[in-house]
Design a protein around this motif. Structure first.
Motif, PDB file in Angstrom:
ATOM      1  N   SER A  12       0.899  -1.112  -0.110  1.00 23.10           N
ATOM      2  CA  SER A  12       0.121   0.018   0.143  1.00 23.10           C
ATOM      3  C   SER A  12       0.729   1.461  -0.035  1.00 23.10           C
ATOM      4  O   SER A  12       0.560   2.290  -0.811  1.00 23.10           O
ATOM      5  CB  SER A  12      -0.991  -0.096   1.280  1.00 23.10           C
ATOM      6  OG  SER A  12      -1.664   0.991   1.222  1.00 23.10           O
ATOM      7  N   LEU A  13       1.807   1.087   0.805  1.00 21.96           N
ATOM      8  CA  LEU A  13       2.854   2.320   1.003  1.00 21.96           C
ATOM      9  C   LEU A  13       3.493   2.609  -0.280  1.00 21.96           C
ATOM     10  O   LEU A  13       3.681   3.840  -0.876  1.00 21.96           O
ATOM     11  CB  LEU A  13       3.571   2.179   1.923  1.00 21.96           C
ATOM     12  CG  LEU A  13       4.855   3.164   2.078  1.00 21.96           C
ATOM     13  CD1 LEU A  13       4.267   4.613   2.415  1.00 21.96           C
ATOM     14  CD2 LEU A  13       5.871   2.911   3.346  1.00 21.96           C
ATOM     15  N   GLN A  16       1.537   4.111  -3.282  1.00 22.43           N
ATOM     16  CA  GLN A  16       1.517   5.492  -3.216  1.00 22.43           C
ATOM     17  C   GLN A  16       2.721   6.467  -3.646  1.00 22.43           C
ATOM     18  O   GLN A  16       2.589   7.189  -4.434  1.00 22.43           O
ATOM     19  CB  GLN A  16       1.461   5.910  -1.520  1.00 22.43           C
ATOM     20  CG  GLN A  16       0.150   5.770  -1.007  1.00 22.43           C
ATOM     21  CD  GLN A  16       0.295   5.911   0.627  1.00 22.43           C
ATOM     22  OE1 GLN A  16       0.544   7.126   0.900  1.00 22.43           O
ATOM     23  NE2 GLN A  16      -0.624   5.304   1.294  1.00 22.43           N
ATOM     24  N   TYR A  17       3.885   5.932  -3.452  1.00 24.60           N
ATOM     25  CA  TYR A  17       5.023   6.225  -4.036  1.00 24.60           C
ATOM     26  C   TYR A  17       5.110   6.095  -5.624  1.00 24.60           C
ATOM     27  O   TYR A  17       5.509   7.223  -6.122  1.00 24.60           O
ATOM     28  CB  TYR A  17       6.522   5.524  -3.327  1.00 24.60           C
ATOM     29  CG  TYR A  17       6.543   5.902  -1.993  1.00 24.60           C
ATOM     30  CD1 TYR A  17       6.650   7.162  -1.701  1.00 24.60           C
ATOM     31  CD2 TYR A  17       7.021   5.023  -1.001  1.00 24.60           C
ATOM     32  CE1 TYR A  17       7.178   7.592  -0.293  1.00 24.60           C
ATOM     33  CE2 TYR A  17       7.101   5.568   0.278  1.00 24.60           C
ATOM     34  CZ  TYR A  17       7.301   6.733   0.662  1.00 24.60           C
ATOM     35  OH  TYR A  17       7.645   7.132   1.957  1.00 24.60           O
ATOM     36  N   GLN A  19       2.595   6.079  -7.522  1.00 22.51           N
ATOM     37  CA  GLN A  19       1.862   7.227  -8.093  1.00 22.51           C
ATOM     38  C   GLN A  19       2.333   8.505  -8.343  1.00 22.51           C
ATOM     39  O   GLN A  19       1.641   9.227  -8.763  1.00 22.51           O
ATOM     40  CB  GLN A  19       0.382   7.051  -7.068  1.00 22.51           C
ATOM     41  CG  GLN A  19      -0.687   5.808  -7.405  1.00 22.51           C
ATOM     42  CD  GLN A  19      -1.498   5.693  -6.490  1.00 22.51           C
ATOM     43  OE1 GLN A  19      -1.771   6.374  -5.392  1.00 22.51           O
ATOM     44  NE2 GLN A  19      -2.363   4.751  -6.646  1.00 22.51           N
ATOM     45  N   GLU A  20       3.234   8.732  -7.322  1.00 20.18           N
ATOM     46  CA  GLU A  20       3.826  10.107  -7.291  1.00 20.18           C
ATOM     47  C   GLU A  20       4.969  10.019  -8.304  1.00 20.18           C
ATOM     48  O   GLU A  20       5.795  10.818  -8.542  1.00 20.18           O
ATOM     49  CB  GLU A  20       4.686  10.399  -5.842  1.00 20.18           C
ATOM     50  CG  GLU A  20       3.520  10.385  -4.863  1.00 20.18           C
ATOM     51  CD  GLU A  20       4.194  10.503  -3.574  1.00 20.18           C
ATOM     52  OE1 GLU A  20       5.385  10.649  -3.261  1.00 20.18           O
ATOM     53  OE2 GLU A  20       3.238  10.510  -2.413  1.00 20.18           O
TER      54      GLU A  20
END
Length: 278
Positions: A12-13, A16-17, A19-20
């Protein structure tokens, strides 16, 4: 440095990275970290945006249960080393996290590499290696994964798995890090007493002899002379010393690109090493 123990939390973490637009680097280890491992972390920090190191002593790759039980696990020291190195995330799961009771059987077949060298002397080893590395790849979703050249055959096995399963991951093999006297750094070196530590230098000395004389002696002569580094000591029990094609680890038939590989028991501690020759 973030410490994560659950697969879903890590994925999950890292999603997120991603997606950035950040690139993820993974350094898979079994802990007992030394400068060789930390050099992989440094490479990941150089080439990617987020570096994840995993520490997991994988039970499925040990065909010797005694070896598994005595494998060093200095987790507090490992954490301190990773923090000092600048690692961003440590993934340190328990066994039941990586191998739940309800788990799909691992059916991947390594192929010929599972029958040569390490595969011959450690049957089933690479089945376990590919199983855990695949699990780590699916969990950490890396763009790049970093491995040390000391486990050269392992790198070839993982490279084959990545190609066979069409995984979108770049693999980087990084140079062996050695002590000042030439001994390849290994988590197992901690088990060597002073006399064994001195005897263990025969591995790197034999490899250096082969490299220095590669263009002067025949392949048979190189192996015959290098084998002499392991005679005369009751501490050394050589399993194999081979000169191979670096692409497939077949025994070299004529001079060309080559790698020399060694496995040897020093006392009760099994060490491996290798050196590119040309």
């Amino acid at each position: 440095m973030k410490r994560i123990t659950r697969k879903e939390d890590l994925t999950s973490l890292l999603l997120q990275y991603k997606q950035e637009g950040k690139r993820i680097g993974l350094v898979p280890t079994m802990g007992a970290l030394h400068q060789g491992h930390l050099s992989l972390v440094q490479q990941s920090l150089k080439y990617t945006d987020v570096t994840v190191a995993s520490i997991f002593v994988n039970p499925t790759q040990f065909n010797n249960k005694t070896d598994l039980l005595k494998y060093p696990k200095p987790i507090a020291e490992d954490i301190a080393k990773l923090e000092q190195a600048g690692c961003h995330i440590l993934f340190h799961p328990e066994v039941d996290e990586m191998y739940p009771e309800v788990d799909e059987p691992w059916e991947y077949e390594v192929g010929e590499l599972d029958l040569l060298l390490e595969g011959e002397f450690r049957p089933g080893h690479y089945k376990g290696v590919t199983q855990i590395v695949y699990k780590l790849f699916k969990t950490a979703i890396p763009d790049v994964a970093f491995f040390g050249q000391k486990d050269y055959q392992q790198f070839l096995v993982i490279k084959k798995m990545v190609n066979d399963l069409h995984l979108p991951i770049q693999l980087k093999s990084c140079d062996i890090i050695r002590e000042a006297d030439g001994l390849a750094m290994s988590s197992r070196n901690i088990h060597l007493n002073p006399e064994e530590r001195l005897a263990a230098l025969s591995l790197s000395k034999a490899l250096l002899f082969i490299k220095d004389n590669y263009n002067l002696l025949s392949i048979d002569e190189l192996k015959q002379q290098a084998n002499k580094f392991f005679t005369g000591s009751n501490l050394l029990n050589l399993e194999y010393l081979r000169i191979c094609n670096p692409d497939n680890l077949y025994d070299l038939q004529e001079k060309g690109p080559a790698i020399a590989l060694i496995a040897c028991f020093v006392g009760t501690t099994r060490l491996i090493d290798n050196m590119m020759l040309a």
